[in-house]
Enzyme design. Structure first.
Site, short mmCIF file in Angstrom:
data_model
loop_
_atom_site.label_atom_id
_atom_site.label_comp_id
_atom_site.label_asym_id
_atom_site.label_seq_id
_atom_site.Cartn_x
_atom_site.Cartn_y
_atom_site.Cartn_z
N ARG A 189 0.81 -1.21 0.00
CA ARG A 189 0.00 0.00 0.00
C ARG A 189 0.85 1.27 0.00
NH1 ARG A 189 -5.26 -0.47 1.09
NH2 ARG A 189 -5.28 1.73 1.63
N GLU A 233 0.57 -6.41 -24.07
CA GLU A 233 1.58 -6.58 -23.02
C GLU A 233 1.27 -7.71 -22.06
OE1 GLU A 233 2.25 -3.50 -20.05
OE2 GLU A 233 0.41 -2.51 -20.72
N HIS A 272 -6.49 3.05 -45.73
CA HIS A 272 -5.19 3.44 -46.32
C HIS A 272 -4.15 2.35 -46.12
CE1 HIS A 272 -6.89 7.39 -46.98
NE2 HIS A 272 -7.30 7.39 -45.72
N GLU A 285 -4.61 2.50 -26.14
CA GLU A 285 -4.40 1.93 -24.80
C GLU A 285 -4.94 0.50 -24.73
OE1 GLU A 285 -3.34 1.34 -20.81
OE2 GLU A 285 -2.53 2.45 -22.53
C1 AGP Z 1 1.82 0.15 -19.24
O1 AGP Z 1 0.95 -0.81 -18.85
C2 AGP Z 1 3.23 -0.24 -19.12
N1 AGP Z 1 3.55 -0.64 -17.81
C3 AGP Z 1 4.21 0.78 -19.68
O2 AGP Z 1 3.88 1.02 -21.01
C4 AGP Z 1 4.24 2.11 -18.93
O3 AGP Z 1 3.08 2.83 -19.17
C5 AGP Z 1 5.44 2.92 -19.42
O4 AGP Z 1 6.61 2.20 -19.15
C6 AGP Z 1 5.49 4.29 -18.76
O5 AGP Z 1 5.66 4.17 -17.39
P1 AGP Z 1 5.52 5.46 -16.47
O6 AGP Z 1 4.12 5.95 -16.57
O7 AGP Z 1 5.88 4.97 -15.10
O8 AGP Z 1 6.50 6.47 -16.98
#
Ligand code: AGP
Length: 609
Positions: free
Chosen positions: A28, A488, A504, A481
């Site tokens: 937390r 991922e 396109h 997103e």
């Molecule tokens: C997102 O799910 C990933 N963990 C990764 O793309 C992440 O958003 C990116 O590494 C940026 O991290 P940050 O927001 O801590 O800078």
């Protein structure tokens, strides 16, 4: 989002139990830690910045006398993670000690009032107003009881809190109170415990009393006395038996952190909407004055920047440039200058590419602003102004609650800028602000009403070879997103692009049954998007649509759909419309037998370039 724990024992010292319980709550918050106990009419405190093991190695957190005590592991929101800001906080006499989880929104007003009455503050936290308020009531009404003084103080607090108060003059009791932040009580015949989460005391007892919002409690070995803060009406509540394993408890019964964090979004959105007005105002002033604004980030945070560029343009008529941080220096390194402003967005505040962009910009005297979830992170130290989004620790590698929280803070800033620039009518601003304040409930509804449906869709398409994610306008950011989440954690090849781009090139990939996920917010792009859906259907694609509730026009075209409540202004749509996509990625990952929390080849914070 901090971890709080405390106990009163019939036998033995409390400190070792407090230390062990804080370790179980470390997910937390882990930037500073502290404990307090009572012996011989005085409060004993040990606290410092750093992870629990580091502070224990320095101070020995097991070595504090006394059978009664409290402990706190911190996730900084107000005041950097320094020893002085670690909890517990005490009053001027040192006889009252308070630990707190939550955000006191009116702390600076209360602090000003108490300072005029001679109280001396040591920290930069919001929490420290609480012991001084209680002290003030006790001092101005010597006949007032400890519980009543806490009650009076709590009634003055605006915001979220679960607090526990020790009083050296009353070493047989702890007074707690809760409003919006979690608080649970554990009991057994030789002890009473309180904590922000059941994992803290589950190895000690599984007899749990859940505390509701707006309740104040006095804990002692004689029992747990619960009253309503509003009218001090007594509340009878029997303990429940919890049959969880400690591991299950940390995840609150969820199988993975990711799905737990998806379900935590209503709470993290409420916290994000409590961003300090002063800093939102300051940030919008810098953006208003800037000749050019770059929104710089990586991964999910970049998608928040992309969405923000639509918000700033549509609400404040401010053109901004969302830039992948790993490309910033190459793309803009030479042109950025003293009149440029960089808004860097990073949940960890430590992403190397984002920090490198910030440093390059600072070297050219540009103004750097920051939005992050980690107070005390490097970004907070290099930014001229930063806002902490207050989502609490995010354990799952895939960003979920931090994404929607970023978007809500960025929408807040865009609305403030719109007000400054007077580009949109007061009515429209009031409408969007009202909708923004309702988003936590709206997201709650999406999760509760659509999760089962998303599970079925995930089961149906789990073996698909590839996916498209399409949107128009601001929903393009939502599409990106959704794509990133599925790639991922489910390792599914997925492509996202503005729906208008399909013809396109990308449409050549489409064949019968090819899953195409459309984000269909009810905005000016709705009509054109229907055309894009028809294009894909004509090539045999399977259409999965995220639609507004009751959008029959698209529902009849879709093979599968999930619904989001009506009345979401276009500029806010990525927040509720991203949630079904987060859940889809999670359930496809689970269906494919992967661990969504620890995706291969990835790290939560990418600190290398
Ligand atoms: C997102 O799910 C990933 N963990 C990764 O793309 C992440 O958003 C990116 O590494 C940026 O991290 P940050 O927001 O801590 O800078």
């Amino acid at each position: 989002m901090c971890g709080i724990f405390g106990c009163i024992l019939r036998h033995g010292n409390a400190a070792p139990l407090i230390h062990a319980a804080l370790k179980r709550l470390e997910y937390r918050g882990y930037d500073s830690v502290g404990e307090a106990t009572i012996t011989d009419g005085k409060i004993n405190i040990k606290k410092d910045q750093g992870k629990i093991d580091e502070v224990h190695a320095k101070l020995n957190l097991d070595d504090l006398p006394g059978n009664i005590g409290v402990g706190h592991t911190r996730w900084a929101t107000h005041g950097a993670p320094l020893q002085v800001n670690a909890h517990p906080h005490v009053d001027c006499t040192g006889q009252l000690a308070v630990i707190h989880n939550g955000i006191i929104e009116n702390f600076s007003e209360l602090k000003g009032e108490l300072e005029t009455r001679g109280h001396v503050f040591k920290s930069r936290t919001d929490t420290e107003v609480i012991p001084h308020l209680i002290e003030d009531y006790l001092k101005s009404n010597p006949s007032m009881s400890f519980e009543d003084a806490v009650h009076e103080a709590v009634k003055r607090l605006v915001g979220s809190y679960s607090i526990a108060v020790l009083n050296a003059r009353e070493p047989e009791k702890i007074v707690c109170a809760r409003n919006e932040s979690p608080l649970v009580i554990g009991v057994n015949q030789d002890a009473v415990y309180f904590a922000s989460d059941i994992p803290a005391f589950l190895p000690l007892t599984n007899r749990v009393i859940i505390v509701d919002d707006g309740e104040i409690l006095t804990l002692s070995l004689k029992g747990v006395d619960i009253k309503k803060i509003a009218d001090l009406k007594p509340v009878q509540r029997e303990p429940k038996i919890i049959d969880w394993t400690p591991e299950m408890a940390v995840k609150k019964g969820y199988p993975h952190f990711m799905i737990k964090e998806i379900h935590e979004q209503p709470e993290s959105l409420r916290n994000a909407l409590r961003a300090q007005e002063h800093y939102v105002d300051l940030m919008s002033t810098f953006l208003d004055r800037a000749r050019e604004v770059f929104l710089v980030a990586c991964g999910t945070s970049y998608h928040a920047c992309l969405a923000a560029s639509y918000m700033f343009s549509k609400l404040a008529f401010l053109a901004t440039y969302p830039v992948f941080a790993s490309e910033f220096v190459e793309q803009h390194g030479k042109s950025v200058n003293i009149e440029s402003t960089i808004l860097a967005v990073s949940q960890s505040g430590e992403t190397a590419d984002t920090l490198a962009s910030v440093n390059a910009a600072r070297q050219r005297a540009a103004t750097v602003l920051g939005l992050t979830n980690v107070i005390g992170s490097t970004l907070t130290r290099v930014a001229r102004v930063y806002i902490g989004q207050q989502s609490g620790p995010e354990i799952g590698v895939a960003a979920t609650k931090t994404f929607t929280a970023q978007l809500s803070v960025l929408a807040h800033i865009a609305l403030r800028l719109a007000k400054k620039r007077g580009k949109v009518s007061q009515d429209e601003m009031d409408y969007i602000s009202e909708r923004l304040s309702k988003l936590p409930d709206i997201v709650e509804t999406v999760i509760q009403t659509q999760e089962e449906k998303v599970k079925q869709i995930a089961k149906k398409y789990k073996d698909a070879k590839a996916f498209f994610f399409l949107g128009r306008g601001i929903s393009t950011a939502t599409a990106y997103e959704g794509r990133l989440k599925l790639m991922e954690i489910a390792y599914a090849p997925a492509i996202a692009f503005p729906a208008g781009e399909s013809k396109h090139g990308p449409i050549s990939l489409v064949e019968s049954g090819f899953p195409v996920i459309f984000i269909c917010a009810k905005d000016e792009t709705h009509r054109t998007l229907i055309g894009n859906i028809m294009e894909m259907k004509a090539r045999g694609a399977s259409i999965i649509a995220v639609v507004e509730e009751g959008d029959e026009e698209i529902k009849v075209l879709a093979d599968d759909y999930v619904e989001v409540p009506k009345g979401i202004p276009e500029v806010l749509s990525p927040i509720p419309y991203a949630v079904p996509l987060q859940m889809l990625a999670y359930y496809v990952s689970v269906e494919r037998g992967y661990n969504p929390d620890m995706p291969r080849n990835l790290a939560k914070s990418v600190t290398v370039k």
